[in-house]
Design a protein around this motif. Structure first.
Motif, PDB file in Angstrom:
ATOM      1  N   MET A 334      53.756  84.514  -6.128  1.00  0.00           N
ATOM      2  CA  MET A 334      55.144  84.199  -5.803  1.00  0.00           C
ATOM      3  C   MET A 334      56.098  85.225  -6.403  1.00  0.00           C
ATOM      4  SD  MET A 334      56.579  81.646  -3.993  1.00  0.00           S
ATOM      5  CE  MET A 334      55.922  79.994  -4.311  1.00  0.00           C
ATOM      6  N   ALA A 335      55.731  85.765  -7.573  1.00  0.00           N
ATOM      7  CA  ALA A 335      56.603  86.745  -8.221  1.00  0.00           C
ATOM      8  C   ALA A 335      56.749  88.008  -7.382  1.00  0.00           C
ATOM      9  CB  ALA A 335      56.060  87.093  -9.606  1.00  0.00           C
ATOM     10  N   GLN A 336      55.741  88.328  -6.588  1.00  0.00           N
ATOM     11  CA  GLN A 336      55.826  89.496  -5.722  1.00  0.00           C
ATOM     12  C   GLN A 336      56.874  89.307  -4.625  1.00  0.00           C
ATOM     13  OE1 GLN A 336      54.059  91.377  -7.975  1.00  0.00           O
ATOM     14  NE2 GLN A 336      53.393  92.492  -6.153  1.00  0.00           N
ATOM     15  N   LEU A 337      57.083  88.075  -4.224  1.00  0.00           N
ATOM     16  CA  LEU A 337      58.055  87.784  -3.172  1.00  0.00           C
ATOM     17  C   LEU A 337      59.481  87.782  -3.690  1.00  0.00           C
ATOM     18  CD1 LEU A 337      56.167  84.892  -1.311  1.00  0.00           C
ATOM     19  CD2 LEU A 337      56.156  87.341  -0.788  1.00  0.00           C
ATOM     20  N   THR A 338      59.655  87.483  -4.973  1.00  0.00           N
ATOM     21  CA  THR A 338      60.996  87.363  -5.530  1.00  0.00           C
ATOM     22  C   THR A 338      61.408  88.587  -6.342  1.00  0.00           C
ATOM     23  OG1 THR A 338      60.097  86.184  -7.451  1.00  0.00           O
ATOM     24  CG2 THR A 338      60.861  84.849  -5.597  1.00  0.00           C
ATOM     25  N   GLY A 370      59.641  83.299  -0.223  1.00  0.00           N
ATOM     26  CA  GLY A 370      59.604  82.931  -1.624  1.00  0.00           C
ATOM     27  C   GLY A 370      59.770  81.439  -1.798  1.00  0.00           C
ATOM     28  N   PRO A 371      59.998  80.994  -3.027  1.00  0.00           N
ATOM     29  CA  PRO A 371      60.068  79.550  -3.278  1.00  0.00           C
ATOM     30  C   PRO A 371      61.209  78.861  -2.561  1.00  0.00           C
ATOM     31  CG  PRO A 371      60.676  80.820  -5.240  1.00  0.00           C
ATOM     32  CD  PRO A 371      60.084  81.780  -4.271  1.00  0.00           C
ATOM     33  N   ASP A 372      62.362  79.545  -2.406  1.00  0.00           N
ATOM     34  CA  ASP A 372      63.480  78.906  -1.708  1.00  0.00           C
ATOM     35  C   ASP A 372      63.142  78.639  -0.251  1.00  0.00           C
ATOM     36  OD1 ASP A 372      64.944  78.973  -4.011  1.00  0.00           O
ATOM     37  OD2 ASP A 372      66.142  80.725  -3.461  1.00  0.00           O
ATOM     38  N   ALA A 373      62.423  79.571   0.376  1.00  0.00           N
ATOM     39  CA  ALA A 373      62.035  79.376   1.772  1.00  0.00           C
ATOM     40  C   ALA A 373      61.077  78.206   1.914  1.00  0.00           C
ATOM     41  CB  ALA A 373      61.400  80.653   2.321  1.00  0.00           C
TER      42      ALA A 373
END
Length: 383
Positions: A334-338, A370-373
């Motif tokens: 997930m960190a890669q997406l944000t 990311g997490p929001d999506a």
């Protein structure tokens, strides 16, 4: 003629990308299942606590919960449930399915589910499933196999276990405190394949066809409960096994118990796209365009199939990212997406609109991958 050098390179690349070889500890977490504990308990429980000024609710954590007992051993899950007040109502449930080419990894290889349970207001369950058997005579690296305690079996054991876990969780929803009618599946890589299959295959009885005997999908866990899910989050999963590059002795052959060329009907029955229809639940798909382990074409095939059936689907293509979004493991993906700057991405969204419905609230603003999506998607589909 099989290009053995290329096959070896691809296998090694896969193992490195999934964290199956190299360091056995990532981000302070062992790859080994907690059942390696020399004094295991039936169920370990602890309470998450709030720290600092974090307004997120505390999360109740229950680890090593047995949901099924197979001939090969006990199948377990870890459960994270945000604490609610009497007026909050029951949270929906997200069932996470780990990756690892169907032969590696454990349920501990997952994003920070305790964190997302608090932030998204969803109960989260990370489930084990029987891993595929690697034949003794296979020309295949054994790193991460011999020391993995997860029971093993041949497809359809994997999806039978995922569906059993979903039914078991529904049957025990009152005890643990979540909504049994609002369930999503989320998986990565091989887990993305199984999560997608859990979404497109309403219940396990629809799987056999002429390829598998009915006994292979017997519902011996909470048989009166539904194994259906109401939404799917698919990270770089396989959607059509028949469309994979021909590779005798590949990971998909371990899943099926034989080469795809000799088991085409089994491969078709094991592919999520086989079961897509207008009743399939909505999907959120994320995949790196530079993925050299699972081609993005697999997610594009799924997108096309869902769109053709009129199913709501949102797909993110991450332009320069590879398998696991170039992270060391699913724990850190997930960190890669944000990361800043956010990766370049293309978003394709299709929604199903009932006759006479309004379009205003189908998507709203679409956040980057990311997490929001994921949070926004879960709010729209199961909250």
């Amino acid at each position: 003629m099989i290009d053995t050098d290329r096959t070896t390179v691809l296998r090694r690349r896969f193992l490195e990308a999934t964290g199956a070889i190299g360091s056995l500890a990532v981000a302070g977490c062992s790859q080994l299942d907690s059942s390696d504990d020399p004094n295991p308990t039936q169920e370990n429980e602890r309470d998450g606590t709030e720290t600092g000024d974090d307004p997120s609710p505390a999360v109740s954590v229950r680890e090593d919960v047995t949901y099924a007992v197979r001939d090969a051993g006990e199948m377990k899950l870890d459960l994270y449930v945000p604490e609610r007040t009497e007026t909050d109502g029951e949270p929906p449930l997200v069932v996470y399915v780990h990756g690892g080419g169907w032969v590696f990894g454990t349920r501990k290889n997952a994003p920070d589910l305790e964190r997302y349970a608090a932030e998204w207001g969803c109960a989260m369950a990370s489930v084990s499933y029987r891993l595929a058997v690697v034949p003794d005579d296979a020309d295949f690296p054994t790193d991460g196999i011999a020391d993995n305690p997860t029971p093993r079996g041949v497809f359809p054991d994997q999806i039978v276990d995922v569906k059993a876990a979903i039914r078991w969780l529904r049957a025990n929803a009152d005890e643990y405190g979540f909504d049994p009618d609002s369930v999503a599946a989320w998986g990565a890589s091989a887990g993305g394949h199984l999560a997608a299959l859990a979404g497109t295959l309403e219940d396990i009885e629809s799987l056999p066809g002429d390829a598998y005997p009915d006994t292979a999908v017997a519902k011996d866990v909470a048989p009166d409960q539904s194994g259906a899910v109401q939404a799917v989050v698919d990270w770089y999963g396989i959607s059509d096994i028949l469309e994979l590059p021909s590779q005798p002795g590949g990971l998909e052959s371990f899943l099926l118990g034989g080469d795809v060329s000799e088991n085409q009907d089994k491969a078709r029955r094991a592919s999520p796209t086989t079961y897509v229809d207008p009743e399939t639940p909505p999907f959120l798909v994320m995949h790196g365009r530079e993925d050299q382990v699972v081609s993005i074409q697999q997610s594009r095939l799924l997108l096309e199939s869902l769109q053709t059936a009129g199913v709501g689907v949102t797909m993110y293509e991450l332009h320069e990212l590879g398998h696991v979004f170039d992270a060391e493991s699913e724990r850190t993906a997930m960190a890669q997406l944000t990361a800043e700057p956010r990766p370049a991405q293309t978003v394709t969204a299709t929604a199903h609109l009932e006759s006479g419905g309004e379009t205003d609230d189908l998507f709203g603003s679409v956040p980057p991958a990311g997490p929001d999506a994921i949070d926004r998607f879960l709010e729209r589909t199961i909250a």
